[in-house]
Write an enzyme that holds these catalytic residues in place. Structure first.
Site, mmCIF file in Angstrom:
data_model
loop_
_atom_site.group_PDB
_atom_site.id
_atom_site.type_symbol
_atom_site.label_atom_id
_atom_site.label_comp_id
_atom_site.label_asym_id
_atom_site.label_seq_id
_atom_site.Cartn_x
_atom_site.Cartn_y
_atom_site.Cartn_z
ATOM 1 N N LYS A 1 2.662 11.710 -11.595
ATOM 2 C CA LYS A 1 1.872 10.818 -12.454
ATOM 3 C C LYS A 1 2.630 9.497 -12.607
ATOM 4 C CE LYS A 1 -0.959 13.995 -15.107
ATOM 5 N NZ LYS A 1 -1.280 14.605 -16.410
ATOM 6 N N ARG B 1 -4.369 22.078 -13.871
ATOM 7 C CA ARG B 1 -3.245 21.260 -14.388
ATOM 8 C C ARG B 1 -3.413 20.934 -15.870
ATOM 9 N NH1 ARG B 1 -0.103 16.236 -11.400
ATOM 10 N NH2 ARG B 1 1.355 15.863 -13.083
ATOM 11 N N GLU C 1 -5.339 17.126 -11.472
ATOM 12 C CA GLU C 1 -5.784 17.590 -12.796
ATOM 13 C C GLU C 1 -7.296 17.732 -12.893
ATOM 14 O OE1 GLU C 1 -3.358 16.065 -16.018
ATOM 15 O OE2 GLU C 1 -4.914 16.575 -17.451
ATOM 16 N N HIS D 1 -0.221 19.417 -26.524
ATOM 17 C CA HIS D 1 -0.263 17.949 -26.447
ATOM 18 C C HIS D 1 -1.451 17.319 -27.169
ATOM 19 C CE1 HIS D 1 3.023 18.476 -23.730
ATOM 20 N NE2 HIS D 1 3.117 17.177 -23.494
ATOM 21 N N ARG E 1 0.815 -1.227 0.000
ATOM 22 C CA ARG E 1 0.000 0.000 0.000
ATOM 23 C C ARG E 1 0.847 1.275 0.000
ATOM 24 N NH1 ARG E 1 -3.535 -2.939 3.732
ATOM 25 N NH2 ARG E 1 -5.178 -3.834 2.452
ATOM 26 N N LYS F 1 6.014 24.108 -13.658
ATOM 27 C CA LYS F 1 5.147 22.933 -13.496
ATOM 28 C C LYS F 1 4.796 22.724 -12.027
ATOM 29 C CE LYS F 1 4.409 18.090 -14.432
ATOM 30 N NZ LYS F 1 4.678 16.918 -15.241
ATOM 31 N N HIS G 1 -0.062 14.453 -29.249
ATOM 32 C CA HIS G 1 -0.423 13.037 -29.079
ATOM 33 C C HIS G 1 -0.995 12.456 -30.371
ATOM 34 C CE1 HIS G 1 -0.741 13.544 -24.437
ATOM 35 N NE2 HIS G 1 0.442 13.095 -24.789
ATOM 36 N N ASN H 1 -1.071 20.552 -20.642
ATOM 37 C CA ASN H 1 -1.231 19.807 -21.898
ATOM 38 C C ASN H 1 -1.110 20.715 -23.127
ATOM 39 O OD1 ASN H 1 -1.718 17.119 -20.908
ATOM 40 N ND2 ASN H 1 -3.636 17.918 -20.088
ATOM 41 N N HIS I 1 8.468 12.156 -28.395
ATOM 42 C CA HIS I 1 7.345 12.891 -27.798
ATOM 43 C C HIS I 1 7.509 14.414 -27.943
ATOM 44 C CE1 HIS I 1 4.152 13.912 -25.027
ATOM 45 N NE2 HIS I 1 5.006 14.615 -24.291
ATOM 46 N N GLU J 1 9.304 20.657 -24.014
ATOM 47 C CA GLU J 1 8.508 20.845 -22.788
ATOM 48 C C GLU J 1 8.958 22.122 -22.068
ATOM 49 O OE1 GLU J 1 5.887 19.145 -22.102
ATOM 50 O OE2 GLU J 1 6.113 17.169 -23.034
HETATM 51 N N1 GLY Z 1 2.811 16.178 -18.392
HETATM 52 C C1 GLY Z 1 1.719 16.897 -17.926
HETATM 53 C C2 GLY Z 1 1.413 16.656 -16.481
HETATM 54 O O1 GLY Z 1 2.188 16.045 -15.772
HETATM 55 O O2 GLY Z 1 0.388 17.083 -16.029
#
Ligand code: GLY
Length: 339
Positions: free
Chosen positions: A125, A219, A215, A226, A103, A205, A230, A223, A245, A167
């Protein structure tokens, strides 16, 4: 803990005690070869490497299972630590495996690529691809610390430097005129990558993640570029073309800037100046216009969309990004022809 603090690799031994804790290091073949010994210099003592193959194809449940098996085999308890030494794939699968083992045990990200330093390693993330779906399983869980060593960039090939730089351009546009002007004056990207400039860029960031870790709203502006980026990556994959990317995001930023002029009255001459700069650093793939249909079709699957609308992040001005700007496929198609 909405955001992890960033430390230099020299400070790592203040936070991790290899005498008291079991310390695991997740690495791929590249980071094991080029970076593990540098980590070991800064963190003397027993480190247990967990080695996986390199590449996005490893970002799956099988690799996470392997990591859990290694932790179990080596009797990792709740106070064990996992260090993710590598690029975005390593922090994604390592972060997920650590956050779910017993956990949750602590994990540290030590990014070894520019893309990971300024983006993937920051913001918690984690996760993996499942079936054909990218990042479909995962959780947001911050690392204990993000550990920087800009020296890792010295052995990084030029193409990967330019990859991560996209980025950084994105963060500058989100942040404001001052950082954007600084970026636009860059002629040699490597020279720009000082510790101060990297930290300044990461802070953009971090500030956003601090306010909206999960998000829910703000947040989403991370993007920027993106939605199209993408879709370009998807079309490349479908047609067996290779694009990194950041290269796809750079072309996504170009489309985003022209869309911003059309939809939000972003100043046209400012937009064109930034587009010229991006084009100087990112050559246009020969196939980009050829797969226009695939790219436009992919847009409809973007995870930010609702029903058939394409929700883009656009700029009202530099430093003023707006999310959920509803755009149609036709509008994007028209702009696409102009790039
Ligand atoms: N790469 C965008 C984020 O981490 O929200």
């Amino acid at each position: 803990m909405p955001v992890s603090s960033i430390i230099h690799i020299r400070q790592l031994n203040k936070y991790i005690d290899t005498q008291e804790q079991k310390v695991f290091v997740l690495c791929d073949s590249n980071s094991y070869k080029h970076c593990f010994h540098i980590l070991q210099e800064h963190l003397p003592g027993s480190l247990i490497p967990i080695k996986v193959k390199t590449g996005e194809s490893q970002k799956n449940l099988v690799t996470c299972t392997y990591i859990w098996e290694q932790l179990i085999k080596n009797k990792a308890q709740k106070d064990a630590v996992l260090i993710n030494l590598g690029g975005g794939v390593i922090s994604d699968i390592g972060g997920f495996s650590a956050s779910t083992y017993k956990r949750g045990i602590s994990y540290y990200n030590i990014p070894t690529t520019l893309l990971a330093m300024v983006d993937a390693a920051i913001g918690g993330k984690t996760g993996f691809n499942f079936g054909h779906l990218k990042n479909i399983i995962g959780i947001i869980q911050n690392p204990e610390k993000v550990v920087l060593h800009p020296g890792f960039l010295e052995s990084l090939p030029e193409r990967h430097i330019i990859n991560g730089f996209a980025e950084m351009i994105k963060h500058a546009l989100i942040d404001g005129q001052q950082q954007t002007n600084k970026i636009l004056s860059v002629t040699n990207v490597r020279d720009y990558l000082t510790q101060t400039n990297i930290f300044e860029n990461i802070r953009v960031k971090q500030k956003i993640v601090h306010r909206d870790l999960h998000e829910k709203d703000l947040r989403k502006i991370l993007n920027l570029g993106h939605t199209i980026g993408h879709a370009i990556e998807y079309a490349a994959l479908k047609n067996k073309k290779k694009i990194l990317h950041g290269e796809a995001v750079a072309w996504g930023l170009i489309v985003m800037l022209r869309m911003s002029v059309a939809k939000l009255q972003f100043n046209q001459s400012k937009a064109e100046k930034i587009i010229d700069f991006i084009k100087k650093h990112y050559s246009k793939p020969a196939w980009l216009q050829l797969y226009r249909k695939d790219i436009l079709a992919a847009l409809i699957h973007d995870k930010k969309n609702t029903r058939l609308n394409i929700n883009m992040v656009l700029l009202k001005d530099i430093g003023d990004a707006r999310y959920n700007v509803v755009c149609t496929n036709d509008e994007i198609g028209k702009i696409w022809r102009s790039i």
